[in-house]
Motif scaffolding. Structure first.
Motif, PDB file in Angstrom:
ATOM      1  N   LEU A   1      -9.545  -2.626   6.562  1.00 42.47           N
ATOM      2  CA  LEU A   1      -8.092  -2.737   6.747  1.00 42.47           C
ATOM      3  C   LEU A   1      -7.586  -4.122   6.373  1.00 42.47           C
ATOM      4  O   LEU A   1      -8.283  -5.111   6.578  1.00 42.47           O
ATOM      5  N   VAL A   5      -0.947   2.188   5.238  1.00 47.67           N
ATOM      6  CA  VAL A   5      -1.170   3.119   6.356  1.00 47.67           C
ATOM      7  C   VAL A   5      -0.345   2.795   7.590  1.00 47.67           C
ATOM      8  O   VAL A   5      -0.372   3.526   8.573  1.00 47.67           O
ATOM      9  N   TYR A  48      -2.729  -2.054   5.045  1.00 46.22           N
ATOM     10  CA  TYR A  48      -3.343  -1.303   3.955  1.00 46.22           C
ATOM     11  C   TYR A  48      -4.753  -0.883   4.339  1.00 46.22           C
ATOM     12  O   TYR A  48      -5.443  -1.585   5.094  1.00 46.22           O
ATOM     13  N   ARG A  49      -5.177   0.230   3.754  1.00 49.44           N
ATOM     14  CA  ARG A  49      -6.548   0.707   3.992  1.00 49.44           C
ATOM     15  C   ARG A  49      -7.191   0.956   2.639  1.00 49.44           C
ATOM     16  O   ARG A  49      -6.561   1.484   1.723  1.00 49.44           O
ATOM     17  N   TRP A  84      -5.970   0.774  -2.775  1.00 50.20           N
ATOM     18  CA  TRP A  84      -5.458   0.578  -1.416  1.00 50.20           C
ATOM     19  C   TRP A  84      -4.238   1.443  -1.161  1.00 50.20           C
ATOM     20  O   TRP A  84      -3.423   1.657  -2.052  1.00 50.20           O
ATOM     21  N   GLU A  85      -4.121   1.930   0.085  1.00 53.23           N
ATOM     22  CA  GLU A  85      -2.925   2.698   0.450  1.00 53.23           C
ATOM     23  C   GLU A  85      -2.314   2.098   1.720  1.00 53.23           C
ATOM     24  O   GLU A  85      -3.031   1.597   2.596  1.00 53.23           O
ATOM     25  N   ILE A 131      -9.055   2.957   0.154  1.00 52.76           N
ATOM     26  CA  ILE A 131      -9.167   4.410   0.034  1.00 52.76           C
ATOM     27  C   ILE A 131     -10.621   4.872   0.065  1.00 52.76           C
ATOM     28  O   ILE A 131     -10.971   5.849   0.720  1.00 52.76           O
ATOM     29  N   SER A 132     -11.491   4.107  -0.619  1.00 48.68           N
ATOM     30  CA  SER A 132     -12.903   4.514  -0.688  1.00 48.68           C
ATOM     31  C   SER A 132     -13.649   4.260   0.619  1.00 48.68           C
ATOM     32  O   SER A 132     -14.721   4.815   0.844  1.00 48.68           O
ATOM     33  N   ASP A 133     -13.097   3.427   1.485  1.00 48.53           N
ATOM     34  CA  ASP A 133     -13.742   3.162   2.771  1.00 48.53           C
ATOM     35  C   ASP A 133     -12.672   2.863   3.808  1.00 48.53           C
ATOM     36  O   ASP A 133     -12.247   1.713   3.963  1.00 48.53           O
ATOM     37  N   PRO A 134     -12.229   3.882   4.536  1.00 44.99           N
ATOM     38  CA  PRO A 134     -11.096   3.723   5.457  1.00 44.99           C
ATOM     39  C   PRO A 134     -11.331   2.763   6.625  1.00 44.99           C
ATOM     40  O   PRO A 134     -10.411   2.504   7.385  1.00 44.99           O
ATOM     41  N   THR A 135     -12.543   2.243   6.775  1.00 42.22           N
ATOM     42  CA  THR A 135     -12.726   1.282   7.880  1.00 42.22           C
ATOM     43  C   THR A 135     -12.264  -0.118   7.483  1.00 42.22           C
ATOM     44  O   THR A 135     -12.155  -1.005   8.323  1.00 42.22           O
TER      45      THR A 135
END
Lengths: 230, 268
Positions: free
Chosen positions: A75, A38, A66-67, A35-36, A69-73
């Motif tokens: 949240l 955002v 957070y988003r 997770w990153e 990383i492997s799937d930015p949709t």
């Protein structure tokens, strides 16, 4: 790119409101690898005060986004600070205003005192913590606990988010945990565990041993504040 | 603003032209809101939309008018609109208090919706602090009405037939100068503001209010809704002789546990 959960395309958005709900996400879902961060919502009101605990939880007057990383949709939001009633509408407008509404599915986690729960029996005989759910008309999936019975209601930011979703026809579910502990508490955090059986959170859940480690950290953090007799 | 229910973002707004809008003021004892609950529940009105606003404290819960398991899971929010086309009646129910400094913006939004939807008239159910009554008001009926000039022309006569009492104006400077009279509705929430704005904007509005105090306000709600019914005839008496229609109003299922939970057995 949207995420496929079973046959249905969803863009999941999980909002954890309050320290115990946020800690549930920290223990069972979030990590620094997948997770990153955002986004952040900063606010101030009279209830904000700086926290003396660090690192594991977000700072008191922020909401962190957070988003995956492997799937930015996918949240996640952790909101440990209190959002006052005259700030809630703005919070909604800012957060949902910057999101793609297509296929959006919202899950809200929140806690409140068991003394607020209205029931024929006395609350002294209730076994807490326990979960109750509320869902919008568009939400078709199974819920992980009984629905909240009338005449009970939900207030504050969880209610604001769910109202927004109901009005704008976004599928959403709120899981409200009724607890008799107002501070950060591992029993309350673990009360959200039934949610891990849902299609959405099952696929996002971390390794069980890691979760236990993080929960233990919460336990020790809590204890330092509670040992007034030593 | 008004958002209709229904599938799809582009669902057409229902046509309210010529309808009566019935709504409560959030006022002492919540009497107006309780009375509106009785109207919606008894007439089994259908929800047609939401009044989505940042002026009211957010709140959600399951269907407060549920009669069975099947209809108990519909989510309700803090301000919703119900309709009964057979009586050309639309009801706005408000379920939470106003956020500070938001009285005026709400009134403006509401009146703007009234005008754009072309409602024929607005009926506001309200209440006022019983302890603020003067010597004369302490006697007789605790019910009062107010009409804007435009509605006075249309129904003033009917009020006289019903023998209703108009809300008295009070001295602006009591004890000093008793000639300047002003409208004063203590505990009435947005009642006075909404009424005065409607007067100046040519909207046909009636206010029906009851003097009451905080406490168990269910009897006050019944009195107010029967008062409304004298005029609107929403429900008819089932027996020829009885003038008391209280038993014919259906209490919503959400009116439970108003004064707290059950008692712990260990108390005794």
């Amino acid at each position: 790119m949207a995420t496929f959960f079973g046959e249905v395309v969803v863009a999941p958005f999980v909002v954890a409101i309050g320290r115990n709900a946020a800690a549930f996400l920290s223990s069972f879902i979030l990590d620094s690898v997948c997770w990153e961060v955002v986004g952040v919502v900063k606010l101030w009101n009279e209830w904000c005060r700086t926290s003396s605990t660090t690192k594991v939880l977000p700072t008191d007057s922020f909401c962190l986004f957070y988003r995956l990383i492997s799937d930015p949709t996918v949240l996640l939001c952790q909101c440990s600070c209190y959002v006052a009633e005259d700030q809630q509408f703005q919070w909604l407008e800012k957060v949902f205003g910057s999101m793609q509404k297509k296929d959006l599915q919202v899950t809200i986690l929140s806690t409140c005192p068991v003394a607020d729960y209205k029931t024929q029996e006395s609350t002294l005989t209730l076994v807490s913590p326990f979960l109750r759910a509320l869902k919008t008309k568009e939400f078709q999936e199974q819920v992980c606990c009984p629905l909240l019975e009338q005449p009970n209601i939900v207030r504050d930011l969880p209610a604001a988010v769910l109202s927004y979703c109901q009005v704008w026809q976004i599928p959403a579910v709120l899981y409200q945990c009724y607890t008799d502990v107002i501070k950060l508490d591992t029993v309350t955090i673990e009360a959200f565990k039934p949610l891990l059986s849902s299609q959405l959170l099952k696929s996002l859940a971390k390794d069980a041993s890691e979760s236990t480690k993080i929960l233990k950290k919460f336990l020790t953090t809590g204890e330092t504040h509670n040992n007034i007799y030593i | 603003m008004f958002i209709p229910c229904g599938r799809g973002g582009g669902s057409a707004a229902p046509d309210f032209k010529g309808f009566t809008l019935l709504m409560p003021a959030v006022s002492v004892g919540n009497v107006g809101q309780l009375a509106i609950d009785l109207v919606i529940s008894t007439l089994d009105m259908t929800k047609v939309g939401y009044f989505y606003t940042d002026c009211l404290v957010p709140m959600v819960g399951n269907n407060p008018y549920a009669t069975a398991e099947e209809n108990s899971v519909e989510l309700s929010i803090n301000a919703e609109v119900y309709s009964l086309p057979s009586k050309k009646l639309v009801v706005l129910q408000i379920r939470s208090p106003f956020i500070k400094n938001k009285y005026r913006p709400f009134c403006e939004t509401l009146l703007s919706w009234v005008k754009s939807s072309k409602f024929s008239r607005v009926l506001l159910l309200s209440s006022s602090h019983a302890y603020q009554r003067d010597d004369e008001q302490l006697l007789g009926t605790p019910l009062r009405y107010l009409l804007t000039p435009d509605l006075e022309k249309a129904v003033g006569g009917r009020m006289k037939e019903l023998n209703w009492k108009e809300m008295e104006k009070v001295a602006a400077y009591p004890g000093i100068n008793n000639t300047d009279k002003v409208l004063h509705i203590p505990g009435g929430g947005i009642t006075k503001l909404l009424f005065t704005e409607s007067c100046s904007e040519g909207i046909q509005m009636a206010v029906l209010l009851k003097f009451c105090s905080e406490g168990d306000n269910i009897p006050d709600a019944f009195v107010l809704v029967n008062y409304l019914n004298e005029w609107l005839q929403l429900i008819k008496s089932e027996s020829k002789n009885s003038t008391d229609l209280s038993s014919q109003w259906k209490i919503p299922s959400s009116w439970r546990l108003l004064f707290g939970n059950g008692l712990p057995p260990a108390l005794f």
